[in-house]
Design a protein around this motif. Structure first.
Motif, PDB file in Angstrom:
ATOM      1  N   ARG A 149       0.817  -1.214   0.000  1.00 12.58           N
ATOM      2  CA  ARG A 149       0.000   0.000   0.000  1.00 12.58           C
ATOM      3  C   ARG A 149       0.854   1.269   0.000  1.00 12.58           C
ATOM      4  NH1 ARG A 149      -3.386  -1.939   5.158  1.00 12.58           N
ATOM      5  NH2 ARG A 149      -1.193  -2.301   5.753  1.00 12.58           N
ATOM      6  N   TRP A 150       2.185   1.107   0.054  1.00  9.01           N
ATOM      7  CA  TRP A 150       3.081   2.262   0.030  1.00  9.01           C
ATOM      8  C   TRP A 150       4.186   2.024  -0.977  1.00  9.01           C
ATOM      9  CZ3 TRP A 150       2.601   7.030   1.529  1.00  9.01           C
ATOM     10  CH2 TRP A 150       3.723   7.867   1.523  1.00  9.01           C
ATOM     11  N   ASN A 151       4.520   3.075  -1.734  1.00 11.69           N
ATOM     12  CA  ASN A 151       5.540   2.985  -2.774  1.00 11.69           C
ATOM     13  C   ASN A 151       6.591   4.057  -2.519  1.00 11.69           C
ATOM     14  OD1 ASN A 151       7.073   2.865  -5.096  1.00 11.69           O
ATOM     15  ND2 ASN A 151       5.335   2.886  -6.505  1.00 11.69           N
ATOM     16  N   THR A 152       7.790   3.671  -2.140  1.00  8.14           N
ATOM     17  CA  THR A 152       8.824   4.665  -1.860  1.00  8.14           C
ATOM     18  C   THR A 152       9.202   5.474  -3.096  1.00  8.14           C
ATOM     19  OG1 THR A 152      10.537   2.966  -2.164  1.00  8.14           O
ATOM     20  CG2 THR A 152       9.791   3.388   0.099  1.00  8.14           C
ATOM     21  N   ASP A 153       8.874   4.971  -4.287  1.00  6.52           N
ATOM     22  CA  ASP A 153       9.147   5.736  -5.507  1.00  6.52           C
ATOM     23  C   ASP A 153       8.342   7.025  -5.564  1.00  6.52           C
ATOM     24  OD1 ASP A 153      11.009   3.946  -6.428  1.00  6.52           O
ATOM     25  OD2 ASP A 153       9.657   2.922  -7.806  1.00  6.52           O
ATOM     26  N   TRP A 154       7.277   7.112  -4.780  1.00  8.02           N
ATOM     27  CA  TRP A 154       6.517   8.351  -4.722  1.00  8.02           C
ATOM     28  C   TRP A 154       7.394   9.516  -4.247  1.00  8.02           C
ATOM     29  CZ3 TRP A 154       1.934   5.704  -1.754  1.00  8.02           C
ATOM     30  CH2 TRP A 154       1.164   4.976  -2.672  1.00  8.02           C
ATOM     31  N   CYS A 155       8.475   9.196  -3.535  1.00 13.47           N
ATOM     32  CA  CYS A 155       9.376  10.230  -3.013  1.00 13.47           C
ATOM     33  C   CYS A 155      10.392  10.708  -4.054  1.00 13.47           C
ATOM     34  CB  CYS A 155      10.139   9.694  -1.797  1.00 13.47           C
ATOM     35  SG  CYS A 155       9.094   9.100  -0.434  1.00 13.47           S
ATOM     36  N   SER A 156      10.508   9.985  -5.148  1.00 11.77           N
ATOM     37  CA  SER A 156      11.540  10.268  -6.151  1.00 11.77           C
ATOM     38  C   SER A 156      11.400  11.674  -6.716  1.00 11.77           C
ATOM     39  CB  SER A 156      11.455   9.242  -7.293  1.00 11.77           C
ATOM     40  OG  SER A 156      12.417   9.507  -8.282  1.00 11.77           O
TER      41      SER A 156
END
Length: 213
Positions: A149-156
């Protein structure tokens, strides 16, 4: 139904909004907590916060700041692009883990708390489950490893992915856009919002509302 593994804002591919204006809020003694809620109507959001929808009155964030005291908090609530939102001038009700989970029931909730001492925090829950709860320095990570449910790529592109101490500042609202698909608006801090009076967030101290998985 939105696939919570993929942020709608990320899919939209539009230009990112600048949030440089956020830093100036502190000049007016506004240190806000802001929540974006998908799947829950404005009146129900007010109820889940402990407010009474029929008692809501139009009030700007600066006015709410002046009228807030130790006995209660004033929270502005509105809707934008199909997303309900809450704005607190200086209180932090929507940063309490149990409140974030409750606001997300039947949908999702992303909230951010700014702190005058630099201890800003970010919180994300899906249908009553807390997915993220941390002070956001560097890449924001889920509480459970590899939570779909969380994607660290959203921080890119929003923070230095290699620096665990990199500060987000107002750019955390760009992350909110990617996760929730709606921009936090500067006008929310200037124009009147329907505002409810709720008991102070201190009522949650030493209760299960502060339990973090």
């Amino acid at each position: 139904m939105t696939d919570v593994r993929v942020a709608r804002g990320w899919e939209m591919g539009g230009s990112e909004t600048s949030f440089d204006w956020v830093d100036a809020l502190e000049d007016d003694y506004i240190v806000p907590t802001v929540a974006l809620i998908q799947g829950v109507g404005v009146d129900e959001v007010m109820r889940r916060l402990g407010g009474i929808p029929d008692s809501a009155v139009p009030m700007t964030v600066p006015d709410a700041l002046e009228q807030t005291d130790d006995a209660f908090d004033l929270i502005g609530v509105g809707e934008f692009s199909g997303i309900a939102y809450t704005v607190e001038a200086i209180s932090s009700t929507a940063a309490v883990p149990g409140v974030v989970k409750d606001l997300s029931r039947g949908g999702r909730c992303f909230s951010v708390r700014f702190d005058v001492n630099g201890g800003d925090s970010v919180h994300y829950a899906v249908d009553g489950d807390l997915v993220v709860y941390e002070e956001h320095h560097g890449v924001v990570k889920s509480l459970l490893p590899d939570d779909p449910r969380w994607n660290t790529d959203w921080c890119s592109g929003l923070v230095d992915m290699e620096n665990p101490d990199d500060s987000w500042g107002g750019n955390i609202f760009a992350l909110a856009r990617r996760v929730m698909g709606a921009d936090v608006q500067r006008s929310w801090f200037e124009d009147p919002l329907m505002t409810v009076r709720v008991p102070t967030a201190a009522r949650y101290e030493n209760t299960p509302a502060w339990d973090i998985p």
